[in-house]
Each structure stands twice: as C-alpha cells, then as structure tokens.
Design a protein around this motif. Structure first.
Motif, PDB file in Angstrom:
ATOM      1  N   LEU A 107      28.250  24.401  41.885  1.00  0.00           N
ATOM      2  CA  LEU A 107      27.012  24.105  42.603  1.00  0.00           C
ATOM      3  C   LEU A 107      27.019  24.652  44.027  1.00  0.00           C
ATOM      4  O   LEU A 107      26.044  25.266  44.468  1.00  0.00           O
ATOM      5  CB  LEU A 107      26.796  22.583  42.633  1.00  0.00           C
ATOM      6  CG  LEU A 107      25.524  22.074  43.272  1.00  0.00           C
ATOM      7  CD1 LEU A 107      24.312  22.451  42.440  1.00  0.00           C
ATOM      8  CD2 LEU A 107      25.592  20.558  43.418  1.00  0.00           C
ATOM      9  N   LEU A 108      28.119  24.453  44.740  1.00  0.00           N
ATOM     10  CA  LEU A 108      28.172  24.813  46.160  1.00  0.00           C
ATOM     11  C   LEU A 108      28.588  26.261  46.426  1.00  0.00           C
ATOM     12  O   LEU A 108      28.158  26.854  47.414  1.00  0.00           O
ATOM     13  CB  LEU A 108      29.130  23.888  46.908  1.00  0.00           C
ATOM     14  CG  LEU A 108      28.762  22.411  46.920  1.00  0.00           C
ATOM     15  CD1 LEU A 108      29.889  21.591  47.523  1.00  0.00           C
ATOM     16  CD2 LEU A 108      27.462  22.198  47.679  1.00  0.00           C
ATOM     17  N   TYR A 109      29.446  26.807  45.556  1.00  0.00           N
ATOM     18  CA  TYR A 109      30.033  28.126  45.827  1.00  0.00           C
ATOM     19  C   TYR A 109      29.865  29.098  44.669  1.00  0.00           C
ATOM     20  O   TYR A 109      30.593  30.069  44.572  1.00  0.00           O
ATOM     21  CB  TYR A 109      31.514  27.967  46.192  1.00  0.00           C
ATOM     22  CG  TYR A 109      31.725  27.008  47.334  1.00  0.00           C
ATOM     23  CD1 TYR A 109      31.384  27.360  48.640  1.00  0.00           C
ATOM     24  CD2 TYR A 109      32.227  25.731  47.110  1.00  0.00           C
ATOM     25  CE1 TYR A 109      31.547  26.476  49.698  1.00  0.00           C
ATOM     26  CE2 TYR A 109      32.396  24.829  48.161  1.00  0.00           C
ATOM     27  CZ  TYR A 109      32.052  25.207  49.438  1.00  0.00           C
ATOM     28  OH  TYR A 109      32.212  24.314  50.468  1.00  0.00           O
ATOM     29  N   ASP A 110      28.912  28.796  43.793  1.00  0.00           N
ATOM     30  CA  ASP A 110      28.618  29.665  42.649  1.00  0.00           C
ATOM     31  C   ASP A 110      29.860  29.912  41.791  1.00  0.00           C
ATOM     32  O   ASP A 110      30.044  30.990  41.227  1.00  0.00           O
ATOM     33  CB  ASP A 110      28.001  30.989  43.123  1.00  0.00           C
ATOM     34  CG  ASP A 110      27.230  31.696  42.021  1.00  0.00           C
ATOM     35  OD1 ASP A 110      26.709  31.024  41.113  1.00  0.00           O
ATOM     36  OD2 ASP A 110      27.157  32.941  42.074  1.00  0.00           O
ATOM     37  N   GLY A 111      30.752  28.924  41.744  1.00  0.00           N
ATOM     38  CA  GLY A 111      31.944  29.010  40.890  1.00  0.00           C
ATOM     39  C   GLY A 111      33.018  29.951  41.389  1.00  0.00           C
ATOM     40  O   GLY A 111      33.893  30.351  40.626  1.00  0.00           O
ATOM     41  N   ALA A 112      32.991  30.277  42.661  1.00  0.00           N
ATOM     42  CA  ALA A 112      33.935  31.260  43.211  1.00  0.00           C
ATOM     43  C   ALA A 112      35.395  30.827  43.096  1.00  0.00           C
ATOM     44  O   ALA A 112      36.289  31.670  43.124  1.00  0.00           O
ATOM     45  CB  ALA A 112      33.601  31.541  44.673  1.00  0.00           C
ATOM     46  N   ASN A 113      35.644  29.541  42.952  1.00  0.00           N
ATOM     47  CA  ASN A 113      37.015  29.033  42.967  1.00  0.00           C
ATOM     48  C   ASN A 113      37.462  28.449  41.634  1.00  0.00           C
ATOM     49  O   ASN A 113      38.477  27.752  41.572  1.00  0.00           O
ATOM     50  CB  ASN A 113      37.140  27.978  44.070  1.00  0.00           C
ATOM     51  CG  ASN A 113      36.707  28.531  45.399  1.00  0.00           C
ATOM     52  OD1 ASN A 113      37.376  29.393  45.961  1.00  0.00           O
ATOM     53  ND2 ASN A 113      35.559  28.094  45.892  1.00  0.00           N
ATOM     54  N   GLN A 114      36.735  28.731  40.580  1.00  0.00           N
ATOM     55  CA  GLN A 114      37.045  28.153  39.279  1.00  0.00           C
ATOM     56  C   GLN A 114      38.477  28.451  38.826  1.00  0.00           C
ATOM     57  O   GLN A 114      39.181  27.557  38.365  1.00  0.00           O
ATOM     58  CB  GLN A 114      36.045  28.646  38.218  1.00  0.00           C
ATOM     59  CG  GLN A 114      34.612  28.234  38.474  1.00  0.00           C
ATOM     60  CD  GLN A 114      34.350  26.765  38.233  1.00  0.00           C
ATOM     61  OE1 GLN A 114      34.417  26.301  37.109  1.00  0.00           O
ATOM     62  NE2 GLN A 114      34.042  26.038  39.292  1.00  0.00           N
ATOM     63  N   CYS A 115      38.902  29.690  38.979  1.00  0.00           N
ATOM     64  CA  CYS A 115      40.264  30.055  38.547  1.00  0.00           C
ATOM     65  C   CYS A 115      41.323  29.272  39.315  1.00  0.00           C
ATOM     66  O   CYS A 115      42.260  28.730  38.721  1.00  0.00           O
ATOM     67  CB  CYS A 115      40.510  31.553  38.717  1.00  0.00           C
ATOM     68  SG  CYS A 115      39.603  32.590  37.558  1.00  0.00           S
ATOM     69  N   LEU A 116      41.163  29.182  40.621  1.00  0.00           N
ATOM     70  CA  LEU A 116      42.129  28.456  41.444  1.00  0.00           C
ATOM     71  C   LEU A 116      42.146  26.970  41.095  1.00  0.00           C
ATOM     72  O   LEU A 116      43.211  26.349  41.018  1.00  0.00           O
ATOM     73  CB  LEU A 116      41.816  28.639  42.927  1.00  0.00           C
ATOM     74  CG  LEU A 116      42.001  30.038  43.497  1.00  0.00           C
ATOM     75  CD1 LEU A 116      41.439  30.124  44.907  1.00  0.00           C
ATOM     76  CD2 LEU A 116      43.463  30.442  43.465  1.00  0.00           C
ATOM     77  N   ILE A 155      41.850  36.550  34.884  1.00  0.00           N
ATOM     78  CA  ILE A 155      43.178  36.853  35.414  1.00  0.00           C
ATOM     79  C   ILE A 155      43.708  38.159  34.807  1.00  0.00           C
ATOM     80  O   ILE A 155      44.249  39.010  35.519  1.00  0.00           O
ATOM     81  CB  ILE A 155      44.148  35.680  35.156  1.00  0.00           C
ATOM     82  CG1 ILE A 155      43.731  34.469  36.003  1.00  0.00           C
ATOM     83  CG2 ILE A 155      45.599  36.078  35.462  1.00  0.00           C
ATOM     84  CD1 ILE A 155      44.453  33.193  35.650  1.00  0.00           C
ATOM     85  N   GLU A 156      43.525  38.331  33.498  1.00  0.00           N
ATOM     86  CA  GLU A 156      43.999  39.562  32.845  1.00  0.00           C
ATOM     87  C   GLU A 156      43.277  40.777  33.386  1.00  0.00           C
ATOM     88  O   GLU A 156      43.896  41.823  33.610  1.00  0.00           O
ATOM     89  CB  GLU A 156      43.813  39.449  31.323  1.00  0.00           C
ATOM     90  CG  GLU A 156      44.822  38.517  30.684  1.00  0.00           C
ATOM     91  CD  GLU A 156      44.589  38.312  29.201  1.00  0.00           C
ATOM     92  OE1 GLU A 156      43.569  38.797  28.666  1.00  0.00           O
ATOM     93  OE2 GLU A 156      45.443  37.656  28.567  1.00  0.00           O
ATOM     94  N   LYS A 157      41.967  40.685  33.609  1.00  0.00           N
ATOM     95  CA  LYS A 157      41.217  41.807  34.183  1.00  0.00           C
ATOM     96  C   LYS A 157      41.737  42.159  35.578  1.00  0.00           C
ATOM     97  O   LYS A 157      41.879  43.309  35.934  1.00  0.00           O
ATOM     98  CB  LYS A 157      39.710  41.481  34.253  1.00  0.00           C
ATOM     99  CG  LYS A 157      39.012  41.551  32.932  1.00  0.00           C
ATOM    100  CD  LYS A 157      37.554  41.201  33.105  1.00  0.00           C
ATOM    101  CE  LYS A 157      36.883  41.052  31.743  1.00  0.00           C
ATOM    102  NZ  LYS A 157      35.492  40.596  31.860  1.00  0.00           N
ATOM    103  N   PHE A 158      42.006  41.120  36.382  1.00  0.00           N
ATOM    104  CA  PHE A 158      42.531  41.324  37.722  1.00  0.00           C
ATOM    105  C   PHE A 158      43.882  42.018  37.673  1.00  0.00           C
ATOM    106  O   PHE A 158      44.145  42.945  38.434  1.00  0.00           O
ATOM    107  CB  PHE A 158      42.636  39.979  38.455  1.00  0.00           C
ATOM    108  CG  PHE A 158      43.263  40.091  39.815  1.00  0.00           C
ATOM    109  CD1 PHE A 158      42.539  40.575  40.890  1.00  0.00           C
ATOM    110  CD2 PHE A 158      44.592  39.746  40.018  1.00  0.00           C
ATOM    111  CE1 PHE A 158      43.110  40.683  42.138  1.00  0.00           C
ATOM    112  CE2 PHE A 158      45.161  39.846  41.267  1.00  0.00           C
ATOM    113  CZ  PHE A 158      44.416  40.318  42.328  1.00  0.00           C
ATOM    114  N   LEU A 159      44.761  41.578  36.790  1.00  0.00           N
ATOM    115  CA  LEU A 159      46.098  42.156  36.690  1.00  0.00           C
ATOM    116  C   LEU A 159      46.072  43.587  36.172  1.00  0.00           C
ATOM    117  O   LEU A 159      46.943  44.391  36.511  1.00  0.00           O
ATOM    118  CB  LEU A 159      46.988  41.272  35.796  1.00  0.00           C
ATOM    119  CG  LEU A 159      47.322  39.892  36.340  1.00  0.00           C
ATOM    120  CD1 LEU A 159      48.102  39.092  35.291  1.00  0.00           C
ATOM    121  CD2 LEU A 159      48.109  39.983  37.636  1.00  0.00           C
TER     122      LEU A 159
END
Length: 161
Positions: A107-116, A155-159
């Motif tokens: 809601l607040l950050y458009d899901g920017a921290n979901q992985c963390l 995470i796999e895409k990032f790696l």
C-alpha cells in the motif's frame, strides 16, 4: 530489564537477547508450539522476527539517527510494523500479522520491499509455506522457511543479470 529494575547487562525477562545472530537468538516460528502459557515467549518470538526485519531494512537503506522523521531503513521498518498492525485482521495469528506488514509495504511503497520482508520472516520460519492453523491456538501451526515463487523468480532474475 526495566521490568525487573535490573542493570542493562542483566538477562531481563526474555530467554534470549535481541539479535539477528541465530546462535544468540535462535527463535523460530516452531518455538511457539513449545512456549509456555505466559505471553512473553509468544511476544519474544514475534519481536525476534521484527528485529530481523528492522535490521534487514536498515542494512538495505541505512540507519537514520532521527527516529521520528528520518528516512532510513530503521524508520521504514517501524512504519511497516505499525501500518501493518492497522491492516491485520482481528484476533490475528503470526501469518496474519506477517501479511499485514506485507500489505503495508504494498500500500505505502508499491511492494518495493516484498523480497526483503519475505526473506526476513522466512529466516525465522514464517515463510510462504508456514501455517498458523487456528489463530487462537499455539499448537496447530507449522513453520516454513520457503519464499513465495514470485520472490524466488525475482531473486533468480537479479542473480542472472
């Protein structure tokens, strides 16, 4: 230690001190089943998870000394925990509370921290495959350390890049 009027170096009412080191604070969601009937062990397990989340976000975004109006990861963690409580269902269990934090980030950050967030909770057994069972019972849940498939794919895409 405040409750016991003890020195800062004393043990306090918790079984383990707050730490992200699993050797110092080994709590996982599975420990809720064997915890005593007093409320402190249940709260200590939840706060161990929130402590991990706090430092995960502070490591990612930095620590801001301004606790009230700062923009560090520590400020973000507090915001997510408080806003998450507002989005959590009545009579919540652990997965309900975790999902409130995830919803606050969405809601607040458009899901920017979901992985963390998922990584912090999964580390302590409140991952994607955790099951709280009945939120009024501590004995029918199961811990899980898995991340959701969309987080694993991210995470796999990032790696791979």
């Amino acid at each position: 230690n405040y409750v016991l009027r003890a020195d800062k170096s004393a043990q306090g009412i918790r079984s383990f001190p707050y730490s992200t080191n699993m050797e110092i604070s080994p709590y996982t969601y599975g420990d809720i089943i064997s915890s005593s009937n007093t409320p402190h062990p249940v709260g200590a397990i939840w706060t161990a998870m929130l402590w991990d989340l706090y430092w995960t976000l502070a490591d990612e975004y930095g620590f801001d000394e301004d606790l009230f109006e700062g923009n560090g990861g520590n400020n973000l963690a507090v915001t997510l925990a408080i806003e998450g409580m507002k989005l959590t269902s009545c009579s919540p269990g652990y997965t309900d509370a975790r999902d409130g934090v995830l919803a606050a980030d969405q809601l607040l950050y458009d899901g920017a921290n979901q992985c963390l967030i998922w990584k912090a909770f999964a580390r302590r057994g409140l991952g994607y495959n955790a099951n709280q069972g009945n939120s009024n019972s501590r004995t029918d849940g199961a811990q899980g350390f898995n991340l959701p498939p969309n987080v694993i794919n991210t995470i796999e895409k990032f790696l791979n890049n």
